[in-house]
Design a protein around this motif. Sequence first.
Motif, PDB file in Angstrom:
ATOM      1  N   LYS A  77       0.852  -1.192   0.000  1.00 53.73           N
ATOM      2  CA  LYS A  77       0.000   0.000   0.000  1.00 53.73           C
ATOM      3  C   LYS A  77       0.888   1.243   0.000  1.00 53.73           C
ATOM      4  O   LYS A  77       2.001   1.224   0.523  1.00 53.73           O
ATOM      5  CB  LYS A  77      -0.888   0.035   1.247  1.00 53.73           C
ATOM      6  CG  LYS A  77      -1.788  -1.157   1.397  1.00 53.73           C
ATOM      7  CD  LYS A  77      -2.785  -1.012   2.522  1.00 53.73           C
ATOM      8  CE  LYS A  77      -2.131  -0.721   3.854  1.00 53.73           C
ATOM      9  NZ  LYS A  77      -3.096  -0.635   4.961  1.00 53.73           N
TER      10      LYS A  77
ATOM     11  N   LYS B 145      -8.925  -5.880  -2.476  1.00 56.40           N
ATOM     12  CA  LYS B 145      -9.400  -6.203  -1.133  1.00 56.40           C
ATOM     13  C   LYS B 145      -8.450  -7.195  -0.464  1.00 56.40           C
ATOM     14  O   LYS B 145      -8.093  -7.038   0.702  1.00 56.40           O
ATOM     15  CB  LYS B 145     -10.820  -6.778  -1.194  1.00 56.40           C
ATOM     16  CG  LYS B 145     -11.396  -7.111   0.161  1.00 56.40           C
ATOM     17  CD  LYS B 145     -12.795  -7.687   0.059  1.00 56.40           C
ATOM     18  CE  LYS B 145     -13.282  -8.060   1.447  1.00 56.40           C
ATOM     19  NZ  LYS B 145     -14.492  -8.851   1.409  1.00 56.40           N
TER      20      LYS B 145
ATOM     21  N   GLU C 220      -5.234  -5.431   0.647  1.00 58.61           N
ATOM     22  CA  GLU C 220      -5.466  -4.663   1.887  1.00 58.61           C
ATOM     23  C   GLU C 220      -5.530  -5.600   3.090  1.00 58.61           C
ATOM     24  O   GLU C 220      -4.868  -5.358   4.113  1.00 58.61           O
ATOM     25  CB  GLU C 220      -6.771  -3.877   1.754  1.00 58.61           C
ATOM     26  CG  GLU C 220      -7.106  -3.012   2.930  1.00 58.61           C
ATOM     27  CD  GLU C 220      -6.246  -1.765   3.027  1.00 58.61           C
ATOM     28  OE1 GLU C 220      -5.998  -1.331   4.172  1.00 58.61           O
ATOM     29  OE2 GLU C 220      -5.836  -1.234   2.000  1.00 58.61           O
TER      30      GLU C 220
ATOM     31  N   LYS D 215      -2.919  -6.413   7.069  1.00 55.70           N
ATOM     32  CA  LYS D 215      -3.453  -5.979   8.359  1.00 55.70           C
ATOM     33  C   LYS D 215      -2.620  -6.554   9.487  1.00 55.70           C
ATOM     34  O   LYS D 215      -2.257  -7.723   9.461  1.00 55.70           O
ATOM     35  CB  LYS D 215      -4.907  -6.428   8.521  1.00 55.70           C
ATOM     36  CG  LYS D 215      -5.887  -5.611   7.727  1.00 55.70           C
ATOM     37  CD  LYS D 215      -7.307  -6.034   8.022  1.00 55.70           C
ATOM     38  CE  LYS D 215      -8.266  -5.207   7.184  1.00 55.70           C
ATOM     39  NZ  LYS D 215      -9.623  -5.693   7.294  1.00 55.70           N
TER      40      LYS D 215
END
Length: 88
Positions: free
Chosen positions: A43, A79, A82, A86
């Motif tokens: 990201k 998705k 991402e 995490k």
Amino acid sequence: MAKAVLDKKLAASVNILPKASSLYFWNGEIEEATEILLLIKTKTSKVHTLSSYIRLMHPFEIPEIFSLPIDRGDAHYLKWLEESMKEE
């Protein structure tokens, strides 16, 4: 290096492209080398930390690090990207 980047959740995926032939200027001379190219998917918010981490591990004085923005992509892939980074 690829595994270390993934272990730190600095990327979701790394492609390893071995035996890339490279020609480049270094100290005013043309150098030729065989390198391993890593395509690291991360990201934008992690690019600075990722770059700093790679510079600590990389044997080159100035490793080749740059970022290409994604303006579009498959929604499922984005998705997954991402969610893969995490922190637990």
